[in-house]
Each structure stands twice: as structure tokens, then as C-alpha cells.
Design a protein around this motif. Structure first.
Motif, PDB file in Angstrom:
ATOM      1  N   ARG A   1     -10.225 -42.660  -6.270  1.00  0.00           N
ATOM      2  CA  ARG A   1     -11.607 -42.422  -6.159  1.00  0.00           C
ATOM      3  C   ARG A   1     -11.837 -41.802  -4.702  1.00  0.00           C
ATOM      4  NH1 ARG A   1     -12.771 -47.652  -8.839  1.00  0.00           N
ATOM      5  NH2 ARG A   1     -13.812 -47.341 -10.638  1.00  0.00           N
ATOM      6  N   LEU A   2     -10.880 -41.857  -3.969  1.00  0.00           N
ATOM      7  CA  LEU A   2     -10.896 -41.041  -2.547  1.00  0.00           C
ATOM      8  C   LEU A   2     -10.976 -39.635  -2.786  1.00  0.00           C
ATOM      9  CD1 LEU A   2     -11.397 -41.523   0.240  1.00  0.00           C
ATOM     10  CD2 LEU A   2      -8.751 -41.713   0.647  1.00  0.00           C
ATOM     11  N   LEU A   3     -11.973 -38.831  -2.404  1.00  0.00           N
ATOM     12  CA  LEU A   3     -11.525 -37.402  -2.128  1.00  0.00           C
ATOM     13  C   LEU A   3     -11.522 -36.778  -0.969  1.00  0.00           C
ATOM     14  CD1 LEU A   3     -14.662 -36.409  -4.300  1.00  0.00           C
ATOM     15  CD2 LEU A   3     -12.482 -36.455  -5.138  1.00  0.00           C
ATOM     16  N   PHE A   4     -12.054 -37.680   0.219  1.00  0.00           N
ATOM     17  CA  PHE A   4     -11.769 -36.964   1.465  1.00  0.00           C
ATOM     18  C   PHE A   4     -12.021 -38.167   2.471  1.00  0.00           C
ATOM     19  CE2 PHE A   4     -14.267 -35.887   5.359  1.00  0.00           C
ATOM     20  CZ  PHE A   4     -13.266 -34.835   5.782  1.00  0.00           C
ATOM     21  N   ILE A   5     -11.360 -38.296   3.618  1.00  0.00           N
ATOM     22  CA  ILE A   5     -11.469 -39.057   4.781  1.00  0.00           C
ATOM     23  C   ILE A   5     -11.240 -38.246   6.151  1.00  0.00           C
ATOM     24  CG2 ILE A   5      -9.187 -40.046   4.748  1.00  0.00           C
ATOM     25  CD1 ILE A   5     -10.381 -42.797   5.570  1.00  0.00           C
ATOM     26  N   ASP A   6     -12.120 -38.463   7.045  1.00  0.00           N
ATOM     27  CA  ASP A   6     -11.966 -37.636   8.331  1.00  0.00           C
ATOM     28  C   ASP A   6     -10.828 -38.251   9.150  1.00  0.00           C
ATOM     29  OD1 ASP A   6     -13.159 -40.038   9.168  1.00  0.00           O
ATOM     30  OD2 ASP A   6     -14.749 -38.773  10.581  1.00  0.00           O
ATOM     31  N   THR A   7     -10.470 -37.669  10.151  1.00  0.00           N
ATOM     32  CA  THR A   7      -9.481 -38.302  11.128  1.00  0.00           C
ATOM     33  C   THR A   7      -9.618 -39.389  11.846  1.00  0.00           C
ATOM     34  OG1 THR A   7     -10.227 -36.747  12.746  1.00  0.00           O
ATOM     35  CG2 THR A   7      -8.441 -35.604  11.339  1.00  0.00           C
ATOM     36  N   GLU A   8     -10.984 -39.610  11.970  1.00  0.00           N
ATOM     37  CA  GLU A   8     -11.486 -40.784  12.792  1.00  0.00           C
ATOM     38  C   GLU A   8     -11.571 -42.042  11.810  1.00  0.00           C
ATOM     39  OE1 GLU A   8     -14.875 -39.857  14.817  1.00  0.00           O
ATOM     40  OE2 GLU A   8     -13.897 -38.725  16.281  1.00  0.00           O
ATOM     41  N   PHE A   9     -11.422 -41.958  10.606  1.00  0.00           N
ATOM     42  CA  PHE A   9     -11.440 -42.848   9.494  1.00  0.00           C
ATOM     43  C   PHE A   9     -12.872 -43.479   9.349  1.00  0.00           C
ATOM     44  CE2 PHE A   9      -7.049 -42.597  10.065  1.00  0.00           C
ATOM     45  CZ  PHE A   9      -6.375 -42.562   8.929  1.00  0.00           C
ATOM     46  N   ARG A  10     -13.816 -42.729   9.531  1.00  0.00           N
ATOM     47  CA  ARG A  10     -15.470 -42.991   9.841  1.00  0.00           C
ATOM     48  C   ARG A  10     -16.235 -42.465   8.578  1.00  0.00           C
ATOM     49  NH1 ARG A  10     -17.086 -45.306  14.314  1.00  0.00           N
ATOM     50  NH2 ARG A  10     -15.537 -45.362  16.230  1.00  0.00           N
ATOM     51  N   THR A  11     -15.981 -41.331   7.912  1.00  0.00           N
ATOM     52  CA  THR A  11     -16.610 -40.626   6.864  1.00  0.00           C
ATOM     53  C   THR A  11     -15.700 -40.655   5.439  1.00  0.00           C
ATOM     54  OG1 THR A  11     -18.100 -39.471   8.579  1.00  0.00           O
ATOM     55  CG2 THR A  11     -17.984 -38.524   6.111  1.00  0.00           C
ATOM     56  N   LEU A  12     -16.113 -41.124   4.490  1.00  0.00           N
ATOM     57  CA  LEU A  12     -15.373 -40.757   3.311  1.00  0.00           C
ATOM     58  C   LEU A  12     -16.140 -40.463   2.262  1.00  0.00           C
ATOM     59  CD1 LEU A  12     -14.412 -43.888   4.723  1.00  0.00           C
ATOM     60  CD2 LEU A  12     -13.303 -44.103   2.799  1.00  0.00           C
ATOM     61  N   ARG A  13     -15.512 -39.537   1.422  1.00  0.00           N
ATOM     62  CA  ARG A  13     -16.091 -38.974   0.188  1.00  0.00           C
ATOM     63  C   ARG A  13     -15.625 -39.732  -1.142  1.00  0.00           C
ATOM     64  NH1 ARG A  13     -17.324 -33.988   2.877  1.00  0.00           N
ATOM     65  NH2 ARG A  13     -15.505 -32.991   2.189  1.00  0.00           N
ATOM     66  N   LEU A  14     -16.145 -40.488  -2.005  1.00  0.00           N
ATOM     67  CA  LEU A  14     -15.727 -40.989  -3.154  1.00  0.00           C
ATOM     68  C   LEU A  14     -16.262 -40.686  -4.354  1.00  0.00           C
ATOM     69  CD1 LEU A  14     -16.190 -44.597  -1.712  1.00  0.00           C
ATOM     70  CD2 LEU A  14     -14.204 -43.051  -1.697  1.00  0.00           C
ATOM     71  N   LYS A  15     -15.418 -40.586  -5.401  1.00  0.00           N
ATOM     72  CA  LYS A  15     -16.080 -39.959  -6.755  1.00  0.00           C
ATOM     73  C   LYS A  15     -16.422 -41.089  -7.322  1.00  0.00           C
ATOM     74  CE  LYS A  15     -11.752 -39.068  -8.540  1.00  0.00           C
ATOM     75  NZ  LYS A  15     -10.715 -38.370  -9.339  1.00  0.00           N
ATOM     76  N   ALA A  16     -17.473 -41.029  -8.303  1.00  0.00           N
ATOM     77  CA  ALA A  16     -18.301 -41.988  -9.010  1.00  0.00           C
ATOM     78  C   ALA A  16     -18.633 -41.343 -10.531  1.00  0.00           C
ATOM     79  CB  ALA A  16     -19.512 -42.363  -8.380  1.00  0.00           C
ATOM     80  N   GLU A  17     -18.738 -42.035 -11.376  1.00  0.00           N
ATOM     81  CA  GLU A  17     -19.109 -41.775 -12.712  1.00  0.00           C
ATOM     82  C   GLU A  17     -19.872 -42.579 -13.260  1.00  0.00           C
ATOM     83  OE1 GLU A  17     -16.508 -41.402 -16.854  1.00  0.00           O
ATOM     84  OE2 GLU A  17     -15.772 -40.034 -15.311  1.00  0.00           O
ATOM     85  N   ASP A  18     -21.155 -41.874 -13.876  1.00  0.00           N
ATOM     86  CA  ASP A  18     -22.033 -42.823 -14.354  1.00  0.00           C
ATOM     87  C   ASP A  18     -21.718 -43.035 -15.982  1.00  0.00           C
ATOM     88  OD1 ASP A  18     -22.787 -40.556 -15.980  1.00  0.00           O
ATOM     89  OD2 ASP A  18     -24.624 -39.946 -14.506  1.00  0.00           O
ATOM     90  N   SER A  19     -22.400 -43.915 -16.645  1.00  0.00           N
ATOM     91  CA  SER A  19     -22.245 -44.143 -18.080  1.00  0.00           C
ATOM     92  C   SER A  19     -22.031 -42.869 -19.006  1.00  0.00           C
ATOM     93  CB  SER A  19     -23.366 -45.140 -18.574  1.00  0.00           C
ATOM     94  OG  SER A  19     -24.684 -44.663 -18.435  1.00  0.00           O
ATOM     95  N   SER A  20     -22.873 -41.961 -18.616  1.00  0.00           N
ATOM     96  CA  SER A  20     -22.831 -40.631 -19.641  1.00  0.00           C
ATOM     97  C   SER A  20     -21.642 -39.897 -19.100  1.00  0.00           C
ATOM     98  CB  SER A  20     -24.087 -40.180 -19.469  1.00  0.00           C
ATOM     99  OG  SER A  20     -25.210 -40.750 -19.773  1.00  0.00           O
ATOM    100  N   GLY A  21     -20.804 -40.298 -18.256  1.00  0.00           N
ATOM    101  CA  GLY A  21     -19.735 -39.357 -17.873  1.00  0.00           C
ATOM    102  C   GLY A  21     -19.792 -38.157 -17.055  1.00  0.00           C
TER     103      GLY A  21
END
Length: 357
Positions: free
Chosen positions: A121-141
Motif C-alpha cells: 500500500r506504500l506509494l511514497f515516503i520522504d527522507t525524514e520518514f514523516r510524510t507517506l502516501r498510501l494506496k486505498a481502494e473503496d468498495s467499488s474498486g
């Protein structure tokens, strides 16, 4: 003032009934700083006193004169706190060593939470490990991206679960818009995003309807605005007003619009989009930045569309045009001109344009 101060600084509260003594914390770049402000009984900030925690004093070294000046000259406490936060942001940016470094347990817990949540689910994390971007999927895909700015007390799994709950609450709203997007020609926005609540739907050549769907009540009658020449729009407007009572909350917005307007919308299966993408009669382009032609000549034999900005500049340059308040009146650039046979139209069109301010 009190409501604004509490909204922007919920940890800074008055300690007495007269609200002359405030104590608590202000938050800047995810860091909390303790301070106390003593206000004069006469009101205003002239003569006010500021007491800071040692971290705040250390950070403001070299800026004391600025803070003292703003404390005496600011109109109210809300303004002063906002300016103090601005100074602190400058201090933190110019002093990287002042930024707090999380303890080792922070990183251990982050890795543990990611293993629980799933590294896929991890798309991105910055060098300071403070900002992340995560994938999410709803019930409709549908795919979504959650951006998380971590704090030492944040729980990644809980944030992801809360995000999924919010997605589910908007699922019906997106279902309604997906049905519109897949079965009609959308003129605006050019590339709809999940945050766009407006759709401008093509009805015919130079005729369209703009709908604003409520995310909380997506099946209710949306705010509608018919765009086009008056002779084409008036019958549709009359049908909308006459058939409004037929709106069925158990059906989708598109199905209801068909019933209420008594029309079939052109779709990608039956029409080409070029049929509705008529260029502006002045600049000869369809899209001007993000705008499309939405001002149409009311003369049935003309019906030429124009960009609002193009038409305003054209009419403003004509000596024969006139302006009344924020309305500009003038001859249509198309149908008021000499035609091929050398004759002028019996009736010259007046185009009325509202100037945005």
C-alpha cells in the motif's frame, strides 16, 4: 475574535472571565510551543506582556524586537498569534537543527505498522520518514491516495481505516458522477477529479446544463444552470420547472434529468465530442486556459458561442457598445456583420455579458 482564536489555536485558552490572561500552546510545523499572554484590562494589545517557554525563547533569539513590536502594534490577539506563527516558521526553516528528531522507537513502530498495513500500500515516503502516501481502494474498486503527515503519536493503521470509512461515505456520490461521466459528454471540467462536484453536460450544439451535485445528498435534485441561446434554453427551463415534482430519489441524477427535461443526452456511444466542441467565434479556439465558450448569441439564425473573456474584450473595444453597471451590451461579432449577399441581417443580435469582479 474568540471563535477564530479557538479554531486556529485550540490549545490556547483564556484563564479568567475577563479574557485578559491566555495560556496554552501554539502549533507550528507539528511542534507545540507553550506561551502565556497577559492583556491590558482596557482592551487592545498596547501594554500586553508575553511569557514564553525556554524552547520558544531559544528559537526567537534575534527576533525579539520583531515580536515585541508586533505585540504592541497588532490589532488583536488573533492577528498577533498569526504573525508570531509566521516568525516561528521562518526561524524553523533557517534553523534545521531546531527541528525535533523522533526517538528510535518512532521508526521501529512505523516499520511495525507498515508490516501490519502491508508494504504494497506504500506509494511514497520522504527522507525524514514523516510524510507517506498510501494506496486505498473503496468498495467499488476506485483507487485513491492518502497522504499522511506523521506525528509521534499517530497510528498509521487507524488513519488508513478512517480514510476508508470516509471513502465509503462518498461512494454513492462517486457512483452518481461515474454514471454521468460514462453516459454523457462532459464539457467541463476537462478531466474531472474525485473532488469535482460540478459537471457541465452537453445537450446539443451550443446547449448544455451545469449541475452541482451535493456529496452528502447525491441523489437529490442538484443545482442546475442551463447554458445556451435563449430560444434553445427556454423550453428546457420550462420543462425543468414544470417536472421538478417528478424527481425520484430512488433513481440516479442522470435518469432523473432525462425524465424531468424530457430529453436523451448525447453519449459517447451515439455522438462524437467534436459535435459539441464548437470553437469561440473570436479567438477560434475551443479551450482558453480552462474555460470553454459559454456565451451564445441569442439570434436563432446565428447561435455562435464565445469565451466570456474574449467577448468582453471585443465588446469593450467597440465604440457602439454600452455598459450599464457590470453589464456590457453590443452587437454580436458574427451576425451583425455583412453577409455574402451584401445585405445585413434584418435583426442585429444584442449580446449581454456579465463582467466578473
Amino acid at each position: 475574535m474568540d471563535s477564530v482564536l479557538l479554531r486556529d489555536n485550540p490549545l490556547l485558552v483564556p484563564l479568567n472571565r475577563d479574557k485578559t490572561l491566555y495560556d496554552g500552546f501554539i502549533t507550528v510545523q507539528d511542534r507545540d510551543f507553550r506561551l502565556r499572554v497577559l492583556l491590558p484590562a482596557a482592551g487592545g494589545l498596547k501594554g500586553a506582556r508575553l511569557h514564553c517557554c525556554w524552547q520558544l525563547k531559544h528559537l526567537l533569539q534575534g527576533y525579539e524586537h520583531v515580536v515585541k513590536q508586533r505585540l504592541q502594534q497588532s490589532a488583536d490577539l488573533v492577528t498577533f498569534v498569526l504573525e508570531l506563527k509566521t516568525v516561528l516558521e521562518v526561524c524553523l526553516k533557517s534553523c534545521p537543527e531546531c527541528r525535533s528528531i523522533p526517538p528510535p522507537q518512532y521508526y521501529s513502530r512505523l516499520i511495525s505498522e507498515m508490516e501490519t498495513l502491508g508494504w504494497s500500500r506504500l506509494l511514497f515516503i520522504d527522507t525524514e520518514f514523516r510524510t507517506l502516501r498510501l494506496k486505498a481502494e473503496d468498495s467499488s474498486g476506485r483507487q485513491h491516495v492518502l497522504t499522511v503527515k506523521l506525528k509521534p503519536k499517530s497510528t498509521l493503521d487507524q488513519l488508513h481505516r478512517q480514510f476508508l470509512l470516509i471513502l465509503e461515505s462518498l461512494s454513492e456520490f462517486w457512483d452518481v458522477l461515474d454514471q454521468i461521466d460514462s453516459n454523457t459528454w462532459i464539457l467541463e471540467p476537462e478531466k474531472p477529479s474525485r473532488s469535482d462536484t460540478m459537471r457541465r453536460i452537453a445537450i446539443g450544439t451550443n446547449v448544455s446544463i451545469k449541475v452541482e451535485v451535493d456529496p452528502k445528498h447525491p441523489r437529490m435534485l442538484p443545482e442546475c444552470c442551463l447554458l445556451g441561446a435563449e430560444h434553445a434554453v427556454t423550453p428546457l427551463r420550462n420543462k425543468l420547472n414544470a417536472n421538478m415534482h417528478l424527481w425520484n430519489l430512488d433513481s440516479g441524477v442522470l435518469h432523473n434529468l432525462r425524465d424531468v427535461l424530457e430529453i436523451e443526452f448525447p453519449s459517447p456511444a451515439t455522438h462524437e465530442k467534436s459535435s459539441f466542441s464548437t470553437e469561440c467565434g473570436i479567438c477560434y479556439s475551443y479551450r482558453l486556459e480552462s474555460a470553454v465558450p459559454d456565451q451564445v448569441c441569442n439570434e436563432p439564425r446565428c447561435g455562435q458561442p464565445f469565451h466570456q473573456a474574449c467577448l468582453y474584450e471585443w465588446l469593450r473595444a467597440l465604440p457602439s457598445s454600452r455598459q450599464s453597471f457590470y453589464m456590457v451590451f453590443g452587437e454580436c461579432p458574427y451576425c451583425s456583420k455583412v453577409r455574402g449577399g451584401g445585405s445585413v441581417l434584418d435583426r442585429m443580435c444584442l449580446v449581454c455579458l456579465f463582467k466578473c469582479i
